[in-house]
Design a protein around this motif. Structure first.
Motif, PDB file in Angstrom:
ATOM      1  N   ASP A  23      78.658  43.151  72.768  1.00 11.58           N
ATOM      2  CA  ASP A  23      78.122  42.275  71.164  1.00 11.58           C
ATOM      3  C   ASP A  23      77.315  41.192  71.167  1.00 11.58           C
ATOM      4  N   ARG A  24      78.411  40.234  71.804  1.00 20.14           N
ATOM      5  CA  ARG A  24      77.763  38.505  71.996  1.00 20.14           C
ATOM      6  C   ARG A  24      76.514  38.921  72.712  1.00 20.14           C
ATOM      7  N   GLN A  25      76.545  38.806  74.001  1.00 21.40           N
ATOM      8  CA  GLN A  25      75.951  38.841  74.573  1.00 21.40           C
ATOM      9  C   GLN A  25      74.583  39.252  75.002  1.00 21.40           C
ATOM     10  N   GLY A  26      75.331  40.816  74.990  1.00 19.11           N
ATOM     11  CA  GLY A  26      74.289  41.791  75.095  1.00 19.11           C
ATOM     12  C   GLY A  26      74.635  42.416  76.871  1.00 19.11           C
ATOM     13  N   TYR A  27      74.621  43.744  76.970  1.00 17.89           N
ATOM     14  CA  TYR A  27      75.007  44.617  78.013  1.00 17.89           C
ATOM     15  C   TYR A  27      74.680  43.902  79.430  1.00 17.89           C
ATOM     16  N   GLU A  28      73.369  43.910  79.605  1.00 14.42           N
ATOM     17  CA  GLU A  28      72.472  43.256  80.064  1.00 14.42           C
ATOM     18  C   GLU A  28      73.569  41.817  81.750  1.00 14.42           C
ATOM     19  N   SER A  29      73.773  41.138  80.154  1.00  9.77           N
ATOM     20  CA  SER A  29      73.983  40.478  80.879  1.00  9.77           C
ATOM     21  C   SER A  29      75.254  39.881  80.424  1.00  9.77           C
ATOM     22  N   THR A  30      76.593  40.610  80.694  1.00  7.32           N
ATOM     23  CA  THR A  30      77.680  40.376  80.607  1.00  7.32           C
ATOM     24  C   THR A  30      77.846  41.205  81.994  1.00  7.32           C
ATOM     25  N   SER A  31      79.021  40.410  82.662  1.00  4.77           N
ATOM     26  CA  SER A  31      78.740  40.710  84.005  1.00  4.77           C
ATOM     27  C   SER A  31      80.389  41.368  84.440  1.00  4.77           C
ATOM     28  N   LEU A  32      81.151  42.133  84.943  1.00  9.83           N
ATOM     29  CA  LEU A  32      82.014  42.560  85.544  1.00  9.83           C
ATOM     30  C   LEU A  32      83.451  41.276  85.591  1.00  9.83           C
ATOM     31  N   GLU A  54      79.288  50.752  84.161  1.00  8.09           N
ATOM     32  CA  GLU A  54      78.283  52.341  83.241  1.00  8.09           C
ATOM     33  C   GLU A  54      79.769  53.143  82.388  1.00  8.09           C
ATOM     34  N   ASP A  55      80.652  52.927  83.090  1.00 11.53           N
ATOM     35  CA  ASP A  55      82.314  53.578  82.834  1.00 11.53           C
ATOM     36  C   ASP A  55      83.047  52.787  81.645  1.00 11.53           C
ATOM     37  N   LEU A  56      82.432  51.777  81.303  1.00 14.77           N
ATOM     38  CA  LEU A  56      82.745  50.661  80.245  1.00 14.77           C
ATOM     39  C   LEU A  56      81.731  50.901  78.665  1.00 14.77           C
ATOM     40  N   ALA A  57      80.713  51.075  79.152  1.00 14.04           N
ATOM     41  CA  ALA A  57      80.133  50.959  78.126  1.00 14.04           C
ATOM     42  C   ALA A  57      80.215  52.864  77.732  1.00 14.04           C
ATOM     43  N   HIS A  58      80.032  53.440  79.164  1.00  8.73           N
ATOM     44  CA  HIS A  58      80.334  55.130  78.011  1.00  8.73           C
ATOM     45  C   HIS A  58      81.897  55.226  77.375  1.00  8.73           C
ATOM     46  N   ALA A  59      82.801  54.653  78.013  1.00  9.82           N
ATOM     47  CA  ALA A  59      84.402  54.270  77.435  1.00  9.82           C
ATOM     48  C   ALA A  59      84.018  53.833  75.666  1.00  9.82           C
ATOM     49  N   ILE A  60      83.284  52.935  75.283  1.00  8.03           N
ATOM     50  CA  ILE A  60      82.578  52.525  74.381  1.00  8.03           C
ATOM     51  C   ILE A  60      82.193  53.007  72.904  1.00  8.03           C
ATOM     52  N   VAL A 102      84.144  47.112  69.314  1.00  2.00           N
ATOM     53  CA  VAL A 102      83.977  48.531  69.598  1.00  2.00           C
ATOM     54  C   VAL A 102      82.554  48.803  69.212  1.00  2.00           C
ATOM     55  N   LEU A 103      82.569  49.244  67.318  1.00  2.00           N
ATOM     56  CA  LEU A 103      81.330  50.008  67.655  1.00  2.00           C
ATOM     57  C   LEU A 103      80.650  49.148  66.530  1.00  2.00           C
ATOM     58  N   ARG A 104      80.433  47.752  67.193  1.00  2.74           N
ATOM     59  CA  ARG A 104      79.235  46.948  66.865  1.00  2.74           C
ATOM     60  C   ARG A 104      78.847  46.541  68.305  1.00  2.74           C
ATOM     61  N   ALA A 105      79.525  46.763  69.266  1.00  2.00           N
ATOM     62  CA  ALA A 105      79.024  47.365  70.413  1.00  2.00           C
ATOM     63  C   ALA A 105      78.740  48.203  70.665  1.00  2.00           C
ATOM     64  N   GLY A 106      79.115  49.220  70.086  1.00  2.00           N
ATOM     65  CA  GLY A 106      78.484  51.265  70.772  1.00  2.00           C
ATOM     66  C   GLY A 106      76.757  50.893  69.809  1.00  2.00           C
ATOM     67  N   LEU A 107      76.726  49.890  68.430  1.00  2.00           N
ATOM     68  CA  LEU A 107      75.576  50.462  67.638  1.00  2.00           C
ATOM     69  C   LEU A 107      74.371  49.315  69.035  1.00  2.00           C
ATOM     70  N   ARG A 108      74.811  48.248  69.362  1.00  2.00           N
ATOM     71  CA  ARG A 108      74.028  47.498  70.317  1.00  2.00           C
ATOM     72  C   ARG A 108      73.687  48.026  71.798  1.00  2.00           C
ATOM     73  N   LEU A 109      74.648  48.890  72.314  1.00  2.00           N
ATOM     74  CA  LEU A 109      74.217  49.886  73.399  1.00  2.00           C
ATOM     75  C   LEU A 109      73.338  50.862  72.831  1.00  2.00           C
ATOM     76  N   ALA A 110      73.679  51.376  72.209  1.00  2.00           N
ATOM     77  CA  ALA A 110      72.928  52.603  71.516  1.00  2.00           C
ATOM     78  C   ALA A 110      71.286  52.049  71.310  1.00  2.00           C
ATOM     79  N   THR A 111      70.948  50.975  70.468  1.00  2.00           N
ATOM     80  CA  THR A 111      69.540  50.267  70.243  1.00  2.00           C
ATOM     81  C   THR A 111      69.258  49.625  71.638  1.00  2.00           C
ATOM     82  N   GLY A 112      69.869  49.092  73.082  1.00  2.00           N
ATOM     83  CA  GLY A 112      69.571  49.231  73.661  1.00  2.00           C
ATOM     84  C   GLY A 112      69.049  50.241  75.319  1.00  2.00           C
ATOM     85  N   GLY A 113      69.714  52.276  74.394  1.00  2.00           N
ATOM     86  CA  GLY A 113      69.072  52.677  75.600  1.00  2.00           C
ATOM     87  C   GLY A 113      70.237  52.689  76.016  1.00  2.00           C
ATOM     88  N   ALA A 114      70.847  53.026  75.765  1.00  2.00           N
ATOM     89  CA  ALA A 114      72.425  53.455  76.466  1.00  2.00           C
ATOM     90  C   ALA A 114      71.889  54.343  76.559  1.00  2.00           C
TER      91      ALA A 114
END
Length: 215
Positions: A23-32, A54-60, A102-114
Motif C-alpha cells: 500500500d505504501r510503496q507499491g508491489y513492484e518496489s517491495t522486496s521479500l 506473488e503468493d502474498l499478493a494472491h493471499a491479500i 489489507v483492503l488498501r493493498a488489495g485495491l492497489r494490487l487490483a489497480t496495478g494489474g494484479a
C-alpha cells in the motif's frame, strides 16, 4: 495446537506487513527482504508460508474478496432495500479501507494489474456483479429509474468508487474517504433516484457518513 496457532499468527503478521508495504510503496518496489524486515520474522518463516511475492499478493486479494463478499451478504440479510444495502456496502468498505491495510493493498494490487489465480475473480469483476445485483433489485423496488442501463450504471459506479479512492490515496488522508463516498452518492442519487424518493436516500447518505466518521 499451540504450534498451529503460532503458525497462523506468523502468517497473518507476514500478510499484514506485506499489505502495509504494498500500500505504501507499491508491489513492484517491495522486496521479500523488505517484508521480512517489516514483519520482524526470519526468511525461513516467510518461505514456510509463501514461496514467492506473488503468493502474498494472491493471499491479500483472497482476503479482500472474502471481506467484500461478507459485507455484501451482511448488508443484504439485514432487511434493507437493495439501494440502501448497496450504499451501506460502499460506506462499510470505505471505513474498513481506512482501518485495514489489507483492503488498501488489495485495491492497489487490483489497480496495478494484479491477476488473481482462478477460481478467484478479479476484484472489479466481483464488485460489478454485486453492484449489478443490487441495482436490479433497486429497479424492481422503484428506488431507481426503470429505464436506466444497469450495466452502464454498475460500471460507472464501480469506476467512481474506485477512482475516488485511488485519487484520494495520493492527495488526502484515507480518513477522508467517508466524506468522498457521501459526495459520490449525492451525485448518483440525483441522477438515479426518482424525485419522490430522493430525499430519503440523500438523508441516508448523510447519516451513513456520520455513523462511520471520524475513522
Amino acid at each position: 495446537m499451540a504450534r498451529q496457532v503460532r503458525a497462523e499468527q506468523t502468517r497473518a503478521t507476514i500478510i499484514t506487513a506485506a499489505a502495509e508495504l504494498f500500500d505504501r510503496q507499491g508491489y513492484e518496489s517491495t522486496s521479500l527482504s523488505d517484508i521480512v524486515e517489516h514483519a520482524q520474522v526470519t526468511k525461513g518463516a516467510l518461505y514456510f508460508h509463501f514461496a514467492a511475492k506473488e503468493d502474498l499478493a494472491h493471499a491479500i486479494l483472497e482476503l479482500q474478496s472474502a471481506t467484500s463478499r461478507r459485507l455484501a451478504r451482511d448488508t443484504e440479510l439485514r432487511g434493507h432495500t437493495s439501494l440502501e444495502a448497496l450504499m451501506r456496502l460502499t460506506f462499510c468498505i470505505a471505513r474498513m479501507s481506512a482501518e485495514d491495510p489489507v483492503l488498501r493493498a488489495g485495491l492497489r494490487l487490483a489497480t496495478g494489474g494484479a491477476r488473481p489465480r482462478p477460481p478467484l475473480s478479479h476484484p472489479f469483476t466481483e464488485w460489478l456483479d454485486i453492484v449489478t445485483a443490487r441495482l436490479l433489485g433497486a429497479v424492481k423496488e422503484s428506488d431507481v429509474h426503470p429505464d436506466i442501463d444497469i450495466d452502464v450504471v454498475a460500471h460507472s459506479l464501480v469506476c467512481f468508487f474506485v477512482g475516488t479512492r485511488v485519487v484520494g490515496r495520493s492527495r488526502e488522508s484515507v480518513a477522508r474517504q467517508p466524506r468522498r463516498t457521501a459526495e459520490m452518492w449525492q451525485i448518483l442519487i440525483r441522477g438515479l433516484v426518482p424525485v419522490t424518493r430522493r430525499a430519503r436516500y440523500l438523508s441516508l447518505a448523510a447519516r451513513l457518513e456520520r455513523e462511520i466518521a471520524p475513522v
